[in-house]
Design an enzyme around this catalytic site. Structure first.
Site, PDB file in Angstrom:
ATOM      1  N   ARG A  25       0.824  -1.217   0.000  1.00  0.00           N
ATOM      2  CA  ARG A  25       0.000   0.000   0.000  1.00  0.00           C
ATOM      3  C   ARG A  25       0.850   1.256   0.000  1.00  0.00           C
ATOM      4  O   ARG A  25       0.418   2.303  -0.494  1.00  0.00           O
ATOM      5  CB  ARG A  25      -0.976  -0.042   1.180  1.00  0.00           C
ATOM      6  CG  ARG A  25      -2.122  -1.007   0.938  1.00  0.00           C
ATOM      7  CD  ARG A  25      -2.937  -1.222   2.175  1.00  0.00           C
ATOM      8  NE  ARG A  25      -2.509  -2.386   2.922  1.00  0.00           N
ATOM      9  CZ  ARG A  25      -2.687  -2.550   4.227  1.00  0.00           C
ATOM     10  NH1 ARG A  25      -3.256  -1.609   4.945  1.00  0.00           N
ATOM     11  NH2 ARG A  25      -2.275  -3.663   4.814  1.00  0.00           N
ATOM     12  N   GLU A  43       1.428  -6.572  13.156  1.00  0.00           N
ATOM     13  CA  GLU A  43       0.284  -6.764  14.054  1.00  0.00           C
ATOM     14  C   GLU A  43      -0.237  -8.192  13.886  1.00  0.00           C
ATOM     15  O   GLU A  43      -0.714  -8.800  14.832  1.00  0.00           O
ATOM     16  CB  GLU A  43      -0.812  -5.746  13.696  1.00  0.00           C
ATOM     17  CG  GLU A  43      -1.984  -5.718  14.658  1.00  0.00           C
ATOM     18  CD  GLU A  43      -3.074  -4.740  14.231  1.00  0.00           C
ATOM     19  OE1 GLU A  43      -2.931  -4.093  13.184  1.00  0.00           O
ATOM     20  OE2 GLU A  43      -4.064  -4.648  14.964  1.00  0.00           O
TER      21      GLU A  43
END
Ligand SMILES: O=P(O)(O)OC[C@H]1O[C@H](OP(=O)(O)OP(=O)(O)O)[C@H](O)[C@@H]1O
Ligand SMILES: Nc1ncnc2[nH]cnc12
Length: 179
Positions: free
Chosen positions: A63, A100
């Site tokens: 991204r 994460e």
């Protein structure tokens, strides 16, 4: 909240329990699909590049490529991709990091960054800070200087800013949105 922040925030979609239970995924595809919002985001990040005297934009796969490439063009700077390991054909520097949700390794072409460069790292999300920290480590190992890190949004509850502080070594972390 400013008009631009409202514009950006209104084009980010929350997807619960993706990619795993307990994670709220911040989906930027509605923002990318909206020309006014994507242009406003590009302009805001390019302004940070100019203000921090960056000479190169490093974008983080995947991204960070989508955001970083137009920022580089808008700011008149070169773009350097930091890729997931195994994708770059030339001599690379490699760095491992935790996410994460999982772990990974990233790489940069060693010849793409030099001691003359001041690098702004661009990405969509700062979560735990592991990805950006690894990118800054690559930038420094390549001998370049750090202009800063610029992200669309910072997930403050994950503590990425504190984790990133040593690697930033006084350079700014700029987040357009605090979540
Ligand atoms: O601060 P962190 O905890 O490191 O997380 C943030 C990173 O995680 C996401 O990328 P991801 O690795 O999911 O890859 P993608 O861009 O290819 O979807 C996001 O785009 C950031 O690069
Ligand atoms: N919650 C999240 N949403 C989108 N991208 C992420 N990268 C790491 N955590 C994320």
């Amino acid at each position: 909240m400013t008009a631009i922040k409202e514009l950006l925030l209104s084009h980010i979609r929350d997807v619960e329990d993706y990619p795993e239970q307990g994670v709220v995924f911040k989906d930027i595809t509605p923002l990318l699909a909206d020309p006014a919002a994507f242009t406003a985001l590009t302009d805001a990040l390019a302004e940070i590049a100019q203000r921090t005297d960056a000479t190169r934009i490093v974008g983080l796969e995947a991204r960070g490529f989508i955001l970083g490439a137009p920022v580089a063009v808008r700011a008149g700077l070169g773009f350097v991709p930091v890729r997931k390991a195994g994708k770059l054909p030339g001599a690379t520097l490699r760095q491992a990091y935790d996410l994460e949700y999982g772990s990974a390794e990233i790489e940069v072409h060693a010849e793409d960054l030099t001691a003359d460069d001041r690098v702004l790292v661009v990405d969509d999300v700062l979560a735990t800070g592991g990805t950006a920290e690894a990118a800054l480590q690559l930038v420094r190992r390549a001998g370049a200087r750090v202009a800063g890190v610029a992200v669309l949004m910072e997930l403050g509850f994950l503590g990425g800013r504190a984790r990133l502080a040593p690697a930033l070594d006084g350079a700014p972390l700029e987040a357009l949105l605090q979540i």
